[in-house]
Scaffold this active site. Structure first.
Site, PDB file in Angstrom:
ATOM      1  CG  ASP A  86      49.420 -16.825  16.544  1.00 18.09           C
ATOM      2  OD1 ASP A  86      50.021 -17.645  17.264  1.00 18.09           O
ATOM      3  OD2 ASP A  86      48.173 -16.755  16.497  1.00 18.09           O
ATOM      4  CG  ASP A 130      52.578  -4.696   1.995  1.00 21.49           C
ATOM      5  OD1 ASP A 130      52.598  -3.605   2.608  1.00 21.49           O
ATOM      6  OD2 ASP A 130      51.680  -4.996   1.196  1.00 21.49           O
TER       7      ASP A 130
END
Length: 375
Positions: A141, A158
């Site tokens: 995913d 991040d």
């Protein structure tokens, strides 16, 4: 959605109006240095799903917190508005402003409400690590999301366990928190990524910025792959690896450290052999390999290893006769693209082996008639 860090000032009102509807703020889900996230539900629509309200610091706030909040809001809004529609990226429902008083507005994002984060899954695993099925699902995913993200020219910047959340409704993992994201080639902030998931080039850039020096190069999408490699390694080992990746042993030979982690943990009856995961992590955490990213061969590698489902043009694989050998079928929209792909792929090295590309009748593939050997 979830946040991180310490709480901050002004709470939103218990009820607020947005998009012509009344919303009830039910609970705080998390907070950070520049924003807090709340669970909200639309009043008068009992069947409507709850949402996540991300409230940024009021612009009246001064100092670094105000700058970070304004930067985060602008960046996240711009990124999410451009990246909407992908299954593995959090959905942005809308943007609005809360007015605490006429002169103190607070900007907000209304997002889909997601469920447990990978960080929480690691905590629930009691340092035993996640199942191989869950790791594979997460890898697939996140790779799907990053492929789309990078194709659009964005770097997430991040990626960490707290920013990967499970959607029970869609049965998939999704990326959140694009407050540090930037367009590749237009990096307008030097302090990116979270310690423990920060790629070496981002760490170097960070150190130079702290010393008041300019870096000659900007970070690329490769920094996201570094973070993903560390996340997958933590999911496998069940341990936080912040101190490991900062150690001299890791810097000297990260491949050997990864081998040691895999050798120290027995995997019983795994559907996917653990060495596939190990080799995928090495590709993302070994500097000499990591910078050739998301070329066709990287997608082939992930599919062959069993860590990524075929996407768009990639059709299902023929079962492999042995590890590292297999057939990948690729359907192209036109003959020109197919010929170009054959010319570029034939003769290239893939996992130490030569790639052989040949045409194959689509009608034969669809009938299930598959060659047993590669010529």
């Amino acid at each position: 959605m979830a946040g991180s860090g310490c709480a901050w000032g002004a709470e939103p009102p218990r009820f607020l109006e947005a998009f012509g509807r009344l919303w009830q703020v039910q609970s705080r889900l998390g907070s950070g240095s520049s924003a807090s996230v709340y669970r909200v539900r639309c009043c008068g629509s009992p069947g409507s799903p709850p949402g996540a309200l991300k409230q940024f610091l009021p612009p009246g706030t001064t100092g670094a917190a105000a700058s970070a909040a304004e930067y985060g809001f602008r960046k996240e809004r711009a990124a999410l508005e451009q990246l909407q529609g992908h299954r593995n990226i959090v959905t942005l429902y809308g943007v609005f402003t809360i007015h605490f008083s006429p002169n103190v507005p607070s900007r907000c994002l209304l997002l889909e409400l997601l469920d447990v984060s990978v960080s929480e899954l690691l905590m629930y695993s009691s340092h035993q690590g996640c199942s191989m099925w869950m790791i594979q699902h997460c890898a697939r995913d996140v790779l799907e999301a990053l492929a789309f993200l990078h194709h659009e020219g964005y770097v997430h910047a991040d990626l960490k366990p707290r920013n990967i959340l499970w959607s029970a409704e869609n049965e998939c993992f999704k990326l959140i928190d694009f407050g540090l994201s930037f367009k590749e080639g237009n990096q307008d902030v030097k302090y990116i990524q979270t310690d423990g998931y920060r790629a070496p080039e981002a760490e170097l850039q960070n150190c130079l910025a702290q010393a008041g020096l300019q870096s000659d190069t900007e970070c690329t999408s490769a920094v996201d792959l570094w973070s993903l490699g560390i996340i997958l390694l933590e999911m496998f080992s069940g341990m936080k690896l912040k101190h490991t990746v900062r150690s001299q042993e890791w810097k000297a030979n990260s491949s050997a450290v990864i081998d040691h982690i895999f050798a120290s943990k027995a995997v019983v009856n795994a559907a996917i052999p653990a060495y596939h995961l190990r080799d995928l992590i090495k590709r993302y955490c070994t500097c000499t390999l990591r910078f050739v990213t998301f070329l066709f061969t990287d997608w082939v590698y992930a599919v062959v290893a069993g860590w990524l489902d075929p996407v768009e043009v990639l059709l299902p694989l023929v079962p492999k006769e042995n590890p590292g050998r297999g057939q990948v079928f690729v359907e192209y929209a036109n003959a020109g693209d197919s010929k170009a792909a054959q010319r570029l792929l034939t003769g290239r090295l893939f996992d130490g082996k030569f790639v052989v590309a040949t045409f194959y009748p689509l009608s034969a593939y669809r009938r299930g008639y598959l060659y047993q050997t590669l010529l």
